[in-house]
Design a protein around this motif. Structure first.
Motif, PDB file in Angstrom:
ATOM      1  N   UNK A 157       1.064  -1.057   0.159  1.00  0.00           N
ATOM      2  CA  UNK A 157       0.117   0.159  -0.077  1.00  0.00           C
ATOM      3  C   UNK A 157       0.903   1.300   0.019  1.00  0.00           C
ATOM      4  N   UNK A 158       0.248   2.500   0.279  1.00  0.00           N
ATOM      5  CA  UNK A 158       0.992   3.760   0.143  1.00  0.00           C
ATOM      6  C   UNK A 158       0.408   4.283   1.466  1.00  0.00           C
ATOM      7  N   UNK A 159       1.356   4.914   2.288  1.00  0.00           N
ATOM      8  CA  UNK A 159       0.867   5.630   3.443  1.00  0.00           C
ATOM      9  C   UNK A 159       2.111   6.584   4.024  1.00  0.00           C
ATOM     10  N   UNK A 160       1.715   7.409   4.708  1.00  0.00           N
ATOM     11  CA  UNK A 160       2.701   7.994   5.578  1.00  0.00           C
ATOM     12  C   UNK A 160       2.915   7.785   7.023  1.00  0.00           C
ATOM     13  N   UNK A 161       3.695   7.669   7.669  1.00  0.00           N
ATOM     14  CA  UNK A 161       4.070   7.763   9.281  1.00  0.00           C
ATOM     15  C   UNK A 161       4.876   8.869   9.515  1.00  0.00           C
ATOM     16  N   UNK A 174      -3.347   4.750  -0.263  1.00  0.00           N
ATOM     17  CA  UNK A 174      -3.775   3.514  -0.755  1.00  0.00           C
ATOM     18  C   UNK A 174      -3.753   2.281  -0.306  1.00  0.00           C
ATOM     19  N   UNK A 175      -4.822   1.387  -0.445  1.00  0.00           N
ATOM     20  CA  UNK A 175      -4.719   0.118   0.295  1.00  0.00           C
ATOM     21  C   UNK A 175      -5.133   0.158   1.770  1.00  0.00           C
ATOM     22  N   UNK A 192      -7.744   3.802   2.276  1.00  0.00           N
ATOM     23  CA  UNK A 192      -7.524   4.833   1.583  1.00  0.00           C
ATOM     24  C   UNK A 192      -8.200   6.184   2.101  1.00  0.00           C
ATOM     25  N   UNK A 193      -7.615   7.387   2.219  1.00  0.00           N
ATOM     26  CA  UNK A 193      -8.186   8.606   2.742  1.00  0.00           C
ATOM     27  C   UNK A 193      -8.302   8.586   4.018  1.00  0.00           C
ATOM     28  N   UNK A 194      -7.805   7.681   4.835  1.00  0.00           N
ATOM     29  CA  UNK A 194      -8.143   7.779   6.259  1.00  0.00           C
ATOM     30  C   UNK A 194      -6.801   8.131   7.070  1.00  0.00           C
ATOM     31  N   UNK A 195      -7.222   8.573   8.282  1.00  0.00           N
ATOM     32  CA  UNK A 195      -5.910   9.005   9.112  1.00  0.00           C
ATOM     33  C   UNK A 195      -6.179   8.796  10.568  1.00  0.00           C
ATOM     34  N   UNK A 196      -5.235   8.627  11.220  1.00  0.00           N
ATOM     35  CA  UNK A 196      -5.362   8.356  12.785  1.00  0.00           C
ATOM     36  C   UNK A 196      -4.021   8.682  13.430  1.00  0.00           C
ATOM     37  N   UNK A 197      -4.401   9.048  14.767  1.00  0.00           N
ATOM     38  CA  UNK A 197      -3.394   9.908  15.598  1.00  0.00           C
ATOM     39  C   UNK A 197      -3.273   8.872  16.802  1.00  0.00           C
ATOM     40  N   UNK A 198      -2.134   8.546  17.402  1.00  0.00           N
ATOM     41  CA  UNK A 198      -1.722   7.911  18.711  1.00  0.00           C
ATOM     42  C   UNK A 198      -1.489   8.955  19.691  1.00  0.00           C
TER      43      UNK A 198
END
Length: 281
Positions: A157-161, A174-175, A192-198
């Motif tokens: 998938x494609x994501x940012x940390x 993506x994914x 896809x399009x979602x975001x979360x914070x710890x």
């Protein structure tokens, strides 16, 4: 001249008048006694010499055994060091840097970020800072990202940390990914399009409002606007360049997709499209 009892007994036993020279007989006895003593002394000396040689040989053997043992330890440690997989470390200093991992995964590091992995397993990485991942799909080998506080598992998938603060965030472009606290066994799924914070001290990440695709423009080099106020557009350009921009007319709105590889060209297109002038403050 003194004689002992043994000498006297010998003389008395074998004495024959006119035939035995007593003094000569005594001298012979003494000579025989000396010869016996000398022989015993030589035997003792020879025995001591043999013992000394044996001890020397034993000492030499022990020394060689110690040397051999030391060499064996050095060879073992050296072999272990040579055979142990190296840790590969990727870094970025004051600018965005992109790397390709051996499995085909593409990673983009924001300034002052780092990523590391064992040379025999690039699907398991550790990171600091902010990294955008474009993971090569592999159902047999999930991609595992461990940060200072968060933990992410994916297949492809494609994501940012983003771990630049005490409350790390994950955004998925993506994914699907699983996002959890570093030592937790479960977390939340993000698509896809979602975001979360710890949040600091939280057991599980919390979902946030859907992210703006332009939040990852620093890595993707793509800006996307839909009827966006010009001020918002200029703010995004400032994030990417670190420079402040001002426009002759802020009442304009913009729709379009832009490749940010050349920001001067992007500014020129916006000026021509909206009929305005933009300059650096």
């Amino acid at each position: 001249m003194k004689t002992n009892k043994n000498e006297q007994d010998f003389v008395l036993r074998y004495f024959q008048s006119g035939k035995l020279n007593t003094m000569a007989a005594l001298r012979k006895v003494k000579d025989r006694v000396k010869e016996g003593s000398c022989g015993k002394s030589q035997d003792a000396t020879s025995a001591l010499e043999l013992i000394s040689i044996s001890q020397a040989n034993r000492t030499r053997r022990l020394r060689w055994i110690a040397v051999a043992a030391s060499l064996l330890v050095l060879l073992t440690v050296g072999a272990y060091t040579l055979l142990m997989p190296r840790t590969i470390v990727l870094k970025s200093e004051g600018q965005v840097v992109a790397y390709n991992l051996p499995d085909g995964t593409h990673v983009t590091l924001s300034p002052y970020s780092s990523l590391s992995y064992s040379e025999d397993d690039c699907r398991k990485v550790e990171m600091k800072g902010c990294v955008y991942y474009q993971v090569k799909h592999d159902e047999q080998h999930p991609f595992d990202v461990t940060g200072e506080r968060g933990h992410v598992w994916v297949l492809g998938t494609q994501f940012m940390v983003d771990e630049r603060t005490d409350a790390p965030e994950v955004m998925v472009t993506s994914g699907m990914v699983m996002f959890a606290a570093r030592d937790a066994a479960s977390g939340v799924f993000l698509t896809k399009g979602k975001r979360a914070r710890l949040s600091q001290g939280a057991d599980k990440p919390q979902l946030l409002a859907d992210y703006d695709v332009n939040d990852v423009a620093w890595a993707t080099h793509l800006l996307h606007f839909v009827n966006a106020p010009l001020q918002d557009v200029l703010d995004e350009l400032t994030k990417l360049s670190g420079k402040q921009y001002v426009a002759s007319d802020y009442s304009k709105r913009l729709t379009g997709d832009f490749n940010t590889d050349s920001l001067p060209q992007v500014l020129s297109v916006i000026e021509e499209t909206l009929g305005i002038s933009i300059h650096q403050n």
